[in-house]
Scaffold this motif. Sequence first.
Motif, mmCIF file in Angstrom:
data_model
loop_
_atom_site.group_PDB
_atom_site.id
_atom_site.type_symbol
_atom_site.label_atom_id
_atom_site.label_comp_id
_atom_site.label_asym_id
_atom_site.label_seq_id
_atom_site.Cartn_x
_atom_site.Cartn_y
_atom_site.Cartn_z
ATOM 1 N N SER A 142 0.821 -1.211 0.000
ATOM 2 C CA SER A 142 0.000 0.000 0.000
ATOM 3 C C SER A 142 0.850 1.254 0.000
ATOM 4 N N ALA A 143 2.107 1.139 0.440
ATOM 5 C CA ALA A 143 2.989 2.300 0.504
ATOM 6 C C ALA A 143 3.736 2.539 -0.800
ATOM 7 N N ASP A 144 3.521 1.703 -1.823
ATOM 8 C CA ASP A 144 4.239 1.860 -3.076
ATOM 9 C C ASP A 144 4.007 3.233 -3.709
ATOM 10 N N GLY A 145 2.807 3.755 -3.527
ATOM 11 C CA GLY A 145 2.509 5.056 -4.115
ATOM 12 C C GLY A 145 3.040 6.203 -3.280
ATOM 13 N N ALA A 146 3.580 5.919 -2.117
ATOM 14 C CA ALA A 146 4.137 6.955 -1.244
ATOM 15 C C ALA A 146 5.514 6.487 -0.798
ATOM 16 N N PRO A 147 6.585 6.800 -1.568
ATOM 17 C CA PRO A 147 7.911 6.245 -1.337
ATOM 18 C C PRO A 147 8.447 6.459 0.072
ATOM 19 N N THR A 148 8.012 7.520 0.748
ATOM 20 C CA THR A 148 8.557 7.787 2.081
ATOM 21 C C THR A 148 7.734 7.142 3.182
ATOM 22 N N ALA A 149 6.622 6.491 2.807
ATOM 23 C CA ALA A 149 5.691 6.020 3.834
ATOM 24 C C ALA A 149 6.334 5.018 4.775
ATOM 25 N N MET A 150 6.971 3.992 4.231
ATOM 26 C CA MET A 150 7.544 2.963 5.094
ATOM 27 C C MET A 150 8.922 3.362 5.619
ATOM 28 N N ALA A 151 9.508 4.415 5.025
ATOM 29 C CA ALA A 151 10.784 4.886 5.548
ATOM 30 C C ALA A 151 10.586 5.586 6.887
ATOM 31 N N ALA A 152 9.405 6.186 7.071
ATOM 32 C CA ALA A 152 9.116 6.884 8.318
ATOM 33 C C ALA A 152 8.853 5.878 9.431
ATOM 34 N N LYS A 153 9.389 6.160 10.609
ATOM 35 C CA LYS A 153 9.186 5.292 11.776
ATOM 36 C C LYS A 153 8.630 6.153 12.909
ATOM 37 N N PRO A 154 7.337 6.471 12.847
ATOM 38 C CA PRO A 154 6.773 7.370 13.847
ATOM 39 C C PRO A 154 6.828 6.774 15.241
ATOM 40 N N SER A 155 7.047 7.637 16.210
ATOM 41 C CA SER A 155 7.122 7.206 17.602
ATOM 42 C C SER A 155 5.725 7.082 18.191
ATOM 43 N N LEU A 156 5.691 6.532 19.408
ATOM 44 C CA LEU A 156 4.422 6.415 20.112
ATOM 45 C C LEU A 156 3.839 7.802 20.377
ATOM 46 N N ALA A 157 4.700 8.748 20.741
ATOM 47 C CA ALA A 157 4.231 10.116 20.995
ATOM 48 C C ALA A 157 3.634 10.722 19.731
ATOM 49 N N GLN A 158 4.249 10.453 18.576
ATOM 50 C CA GLN A 158 3.699 10.958 17.318
ATOM 51 C C GLN A 158 2.336 10.332 17.024
ATOM 52 N N GLY A 159 2.176 9.061 17.404
ATOM 53 C CA GLY A 159 0.887 8.414 17.200
ATOM 54 C C GLY A 159 -0.204 9.084 18.014
ATOM 55 N N PHE A 160 0.087 9.346 19.295
ATOM 56 C CA PHE A 160 -0.893 10.047 20.134
ATOM 57 C C PHE A 160 -1.165 11.450 19.607
ATOM 58 N N ASP A 161 -0.117 12.124 19.132
ATOM 59 C CA ASP A 161 -0.291 13.477 18.613
ATOM 60 C C ASP A 161 -1.144 13.480 17.346
ATOM 61 N N THR A 162 -0.989 12.450 16.518
ATOM 62 C CA THR A 162 -1.811 12.343 15.318
ATOM 63 C C THR A 162 -3.282 12.187 15.681
ATOM 64 N N ILE A 163 -3.562 11.358 16.663
ATOM 65 C CA ILE A 163 -4.951 11.189 17.110
ATOM 66 C C ILE A 163 -5.492 12.510 17.649
ATOM 67 N N ARG A 164 -4.681 13.202 18.425
ATOM 68 C CA ARG A 164 -5.127 14.454 19.040
ATOM 69 C C ARG A 164 -5.429 15.522 17.985
ATOM 70 N N ARG A 165 -4.603 15.578 16.939
ATOM 71 C CA ARG A 165 -4.745 16.648 15.949
ATOM 72 C C ARG A 165 -5.710 16.326 14.819
ATOM 73 N N THR A 166 -6.116 15.077 14.685
ATOM 74 C CA THR A 166 -6.951 14.669 13.557
ATOM 75 C C THR A 166 -8.367 14.388 14.033
ATOM 76 N N PRO A 167 -9.340 15.217 13.652
ATOM 77 C CA PRO A 167 -10.708 15.013 14.154
ATOM 78 C C PRO A 167 -11.264 13.627 13.868
ATOM 79 N N GLY A 168 -11.065 13.130 12.647
ATOM 80 C CA GLY A 168 -11.582 11.809 12.307
ATOM 81 C C GLY A 168 -10.990 10.722 13.174
ATOM 82 N N ALA A 169 -9.681 10.822 13.459
ATOM 83 C CA ALA A 169 -9.025 9.827 14.314
ATOM 84 C C ALA A 169 -9.522 9.939 15.750
ATOM 85 N N ARG A 170 -9.672 11.174 16.246
ATOM 86 C CA ARG A 170 -10.200 11.362 17.600
ATOM 87 C C ARG A 170 -11.594 10.744 17.728
#
Length: 435
Positions: free
Chosen positions: A232-260
């Motif tokens: 699924s990441a083939d169309g986004a070359p940097t997708a699997m290169a990124a290794k988001p942290s746990l803190a980034q995961g929580f921050d994504t939920i906090r900042r994204t209305p749909g995820a919240r």
Amino acid sequence: MTAAPGGGPIRDDASRTVPRGADPTPSRTLADDARRRVQLRTVILLCLAQVLGGLAMGASLALGAILGERLSGSESLAGLPTTVLTLGAAAAGLPLAALAQRSGRRPALATGFLIAAVGACVVAVAVDVGWFALLLVGMAGVGSGTAVSLQSRFVATDLASPRTRGRDLSLVVWMTMIGAVAGPALLPIGADLADIAHIDELAGPFVIGAVGTAAAALVLWVGLRPDPLRFSADGAPTAMAAKPSLAQGFDTIRRTPGARNAVASVVCAHAVMVAVMALTPVHMTHGGASLTVVGLSISAHVAGMYALAPVMGLLTDRLGRVPTVLVGQGLLLASCVAGFVLHDSQTGLVVALVLLGLGWSAATVAGSTMLTDSVAVAMRPRVQGITDTSMSLAGAVAGALAGVVVGLFGYPVLVLAAGAASIAAAVYLVVDRPG
């Protein structure tokens, strides 16, 4: 960019950039065809693994309290093995999600099932030798299989079209029912196997469960190629290169209305379901219901959770993510109202349990689909792992608090509190929408 069925834009991960002047049709068609083939094989493999892995889960849920009382010698500790199973699922959720983030879905799912297979073997040994502490260790390992079962529904969305994500996710949820039903149904066969192997009759079902989960791990390790997350990441070359942290995961939920919205919906639905489901059989027993009636009521509840999951998936795709979540919260509220009004009626309580299962199904399928819609590919495993761990922890806490509430105030107060939680989740979903 396409519009999400529940409102707001979503990402179509199948999109590709085509050089100017080139005909986009052939390349896009080939890419889409390959994607559909991989997705179909992925869903089939996930469904098969859910059935095989569910054997240990079903046996654990059916025998957990019985083994807890027998090996501990105390009725008050009877529920501890099932609690440890839930905590084991919570503990495995984030590490398995991190492994998926680093290496893909295939090693994460296979590893989780292998841990569950080892856990089932440990339980079998504990039952045979009569060690309660070893039983708890084994049940914690089996909980890893529950974590894999939860993550599998998200794996089904990695390559799914936005228009069919709900359907594909719900099919994997649906297959969970077969394993949950087959596990207890295999108890007599497990007893026969135990007799042949000269071990305790209640150890036999866990031997079958260990073989099933090991087979599930093998199926996914061998068959899940290409890895759906990496594909699924083939169309986004940097997708699997990124290794988001746990803190980034929580921050994504906090900042994204749909995820919240999604996390709040599925966590609340799971907590309400566990709290009411855990204490309703006890309340029925105190009201004079036979074990047969209680058993049938739980079967009806499990059927409500899983049997109509594909219907909830279709509603999610056609009616929309948010409306279907609201339908789920409404069903949970209806269950609580029925439990409050009809708490002296055995038939009424069975109806309440069925509504409880249906509400959980709708909210979980639609909420999980909405979470995938809302988060970029690179962040999905991390955010999904946080969601699954939160669900398991919420279930464990809700189950423990439910007993306290019923002991102090009675069953009607429990269902009133659970209904209030469903209302709060629905209101939050309506209010906290993207501007």
